[in-house]
Design a protein around this motif. Sequence first.
Motif, PDB file in Angstrom:
ATOM      1  N   GLU A  42       0.852  -1.186   0.000  1.00  0.00           N
ATOM      2  CA  GLU A  42       0.000   0.000   0.000  1.00  0.00           C
ATOM      3  C   GLU A  42       0.892   1.241   0.000  1.00  0.00           C
ATOM      4  N   LEU A  43       0.532   2.217  -0.825  1.00  0.00           N
ATOM      5  CA  LEU A  43       1.253   3.483  -0.863  1.00  0.00           C
ATOM      6  C   LEU A  43       0.708   4.387   0.237  1.00  0.00           C
ATOM      7  N   GLU A  44       1.556   5.224   0.808  1.00  0.00           N
ATOM      8  CA  GLU A  44       1.141   6.042   1.938  1.00  0.00           C
ATOM      9  C   GLU A  44       0.312   7.253   1.547  1.00  0.00           C
ATOM     10  N   ASP A  45       0.388   7.720   0.331  1.00  0.00           N
ATOM     11  CA  ASP A  45      -0.389   8.892  -0.082  1.00  0.00           C
ATOM     12  C   ASP A  45      -1.869   8.625   0.127  1.00  0.00           C
ATOM     13  N   GLY A  46      -2.520   9.480   0.853  1.00  0.00           N
ATOM     14  CA  GLY A  46      -3.951   9.318   1.093  1.00  0.00           C
ATOM     15  C   GLY A  46      -4.298   8.232   2.075  1.00  0.00           C
ATOM     16  N   SER A  47      -3.335   7.778   2.886  1.00  0.00           N
ATOM     17  CA  SER A  47      -3.611   6.667   3.793  1.00  0.00           C
ATOM     18  C   SER A  47      -4.646   7.025   4.859  1.00  0.00           C
ATOM     19  N   ASP A  48      -4.830   8.323   5.114  1.00  0.00           N
ATOM     20  CA  ASP A  48      -5.823   8.725   6.106  1.00  0.00           C
ATOM     21  C   ASP A  48      -7.182   9.044   5.474  1.00  0.00           C
ATOM     22  N   VAL A  49      -7.281   8.915   4.158  1.00  0.00           N
ATOM     23  CA  VAL A  49      -8.533   9.157   3.453  1.00  0.00           C
ATOM     24  C   VAL A  49      -9.227   7.812   3.246  1.00  0.00           C
ATOM     25  N   TRP A  50     -10.459   7.696   3.683  1.00  0.00           N
ATOM     26  CA  TRP A  50     -11.168   6.422   3.651  1.00  0.00           C
ATOM     27  C   TRP A  50     -11.535   5.953   2.260  1.00  0.00           C
ATOM     28  N   GLN A  51     -11.730   6.854   1.337  1.00  0.00           N
ATOM     29  CA  GLN A  51     -12.243   6.477   0.029  1.00  0.00           C
ATOM     30  C   GLN A  51     -11.179   6.420  -1.059  1.00  0.00           C
ATOM     31  N   ARG A  52      -9.950   6.567  -0.700  1.00  0.00           N
ATOM     32  CA  ARG A  52      -8.883   6.511  -1.696  1.00  0.00           C
ATOM     33  C   ARG A  52      -7.710   5.707  -1.155  1.00  0.00           C
ATOM     34  N   ALA A  53      -7.140   4.869  -2.030  1.00  0.00           N
ATOM     35  CA  ALA A  53      -5.991   4.052  -1.637  1.00  0.00           C
ATOM     36  C   ALA A  53      -5.060   3.896  -2.830  1.00  0.00           C
ATOM     37  N   GLY A  54      -3.789   3.773  -2.545  1.00  0.00           N
ATOM     38  CA  GLY A  54      -2.801   3.533  -3.597  1.00  0.00           C
ATOM     39  C   GLY A  54      -2.084   2.225  -3.349  1.00  0.00           C
ATOM     40  N   HIS A  81     -12.973  -6.658  -9.717  1.00  0.00           N
ATOM     41  CA  HIS A  81     -13.234  -7.185  -8.380  1.00  0.00           C
ATOM     42  C   HIS A  81     -13.306  -6.158  -7.257  1.00  0.00           C
ATOM     43  N   ILE A  82     -12.996  -4.920  -7.528  1.00  0.00           N
ATOM     44  CA  ILE A  82     -13.084  -3.936  -6.447  1.00  0.00           C
ATOM     45  C   ILE A  82     -14.447  -3.251  -6.468  1.00  0.00           C
ATOM     46  N   PRO A  83     -14.934  -2.869  -5.300  1.00  0.00           N
ATOM     47  CA  PRO A  83     -16.199  -2.138  -5.245  1.00  0.00           C
ATOM     48  C   PRO A  83     -15.960  -0.637  -5.414  1.00  0.00           C
ATOM     49  N   GLY A  84     -15.246  -0.274  -6.451  1.00  0.00           N
ATOM     50  CA  GLY A  84     -14.919   1.121  -6.697  1.00  0.00           C
ATOM     51  C   GLY A  84     -14.323   1.284  -8.076  1.00  0.00           C
ATOM     52  N   ASN A  85     -13.515   2.311  -8.226  1.00  0.00           N
ATOM     53  CA  ASN A  85     -12.936   2.627  -9.528  1.00  0.00           C
ATOM     54  C   ASN A  85     -11.418   2.688  -9.457  1.00  0.00           C
ATOM     55  N   LEU A  86     -10.790   2.139 -10.460  1.00  0.00           N
ATOM     56  CA  LEU A  86      -9.352   2.269 -10.618  1.00  0.00           C
ATOM     57  C   LEU A  86      -9.158   3.594 -11.343  1.00  0.00           C
ATOM     58  N   ILE A  87      -8.544   4.575 -10.686  1.00  0.00           N
ATOM     59  CA  ILE A  87      -8.533   5.909 -11.272  1.00  0.00           C
ATOM     60  C   ILE A  87      -7.191   6.356 -11.844  1.00  0.00           C
ATOM     61  N   GLU A  88      -6.137   5.614 -11.601  1.00  0.00           N
ATOM     62  CA  GLU A  88      -4.851   6.025 -12.149  1.00  0.00           C
ATOM     63  C   GLU A  88      -3.902   4.842 -12.180  1.00  0.00           C
ATOM     64  N   THR A  89      -3.139   4.703 -13.261  1.00  0.00           N
ATOM     65  CA  THR A  89      -2.111   3.669 -13.303  1.00  0.00           C
ATOM     66  C   THR A  89      -0.808   4.276 -13.800  1.00  0.00           C
ATOM     67  N   GLY A  90       0.271   3.709 -13.358  1.00  0.00           N
ATOM     68  CA  GLY A  90       1.594   4.100 -13.816  1.00  0.00           C
ATOM     69  C   GLY A  90       2.447   2.850 -13.908  1.00  0.00           C
ATOM     70  N   ARG A  91       3.347   2.830 -14.882  1.00  0.00           N
ATOM     71  CA  ARG A  91       4.232   1.675 -15.054  1.00  0.00           C
ATOM     72  C   ARG A  91       5.657   2.147 -15.256  1.00  0.00           C
ATOM     73  N   GLU A  92       6.562   1.464 -14.598  1.00  0.00           N
ATOM     74  CA  GLU A  92       7.984   1.737 -14.773  1.00  0.00           C
ATOM     75  C   GLU A  92       8.699   0.409 -14.915  1.00  0.00           C
ATOM     76  N   PHE A  93       9.734   0.409 -15.741  1.00  0.00           N
ATOM     77  CA  PHE A  93      10.503  -0.803 -15.979  1.00  0.00           C
ATOM     78  C   PHE A  93      11.985  -0.495 -15.850  1.00  0.00           C
ATOM     79  N   LEU A  94      12.697  -1.418 -15.258  1.00  0.00           N
ATOM     80  CA  LEU A  94      14.140  -1.315 -15.122  1.00  0.00           C
ATOM     81  C   LEU A  94      14.749  -2.525 -15.803  1.00  0.00           C
ATOM     82  N   GLU A  95      15.454  -2.274 -16.883  1.00  0.00           N
ATOM     83  CA  GLU A  95      16.127  -3.350 -17.613  1.00  0.00           C
ATOM     84  C   GLU A  95      17.510  -3.523 -16.995  1.00  0.00           C
TER      85      GLU A  95
END
Length: 109
Positions: A42-54, A81-95
Amino acid sequence: MTIGLLTFEIHLPQSRSLKDKRQVLRSVKDRLRARHNVAVSELEDGSDVWQRAGLAIVSVASRRDALDRLFETIVSETERHIPGNLIETGREFLETADGGPGGWEEEIS
């Protein structure tokens, strides 16, 4: 060898408490770990907000295209499978080099 990082945020409009949020996140994390053998945190941004998680998902594969397919599957599955919306994605790759013949170009001092 390729290391991939997938990050996304989930909006949980029905979540009315921290307990609701934690229950959904625990379910998502356990499911992803069991079905796809990935590391999930779990990402810490918004950890105190009930309706948002990273979440951050990390995996290692021999080629990037395998990670791309895995991440597509994870995003699709999470959206279903989540009872909500996936609102942002990011991808990073290290070769990285695999250390095999010619894999390390410089010696470590």
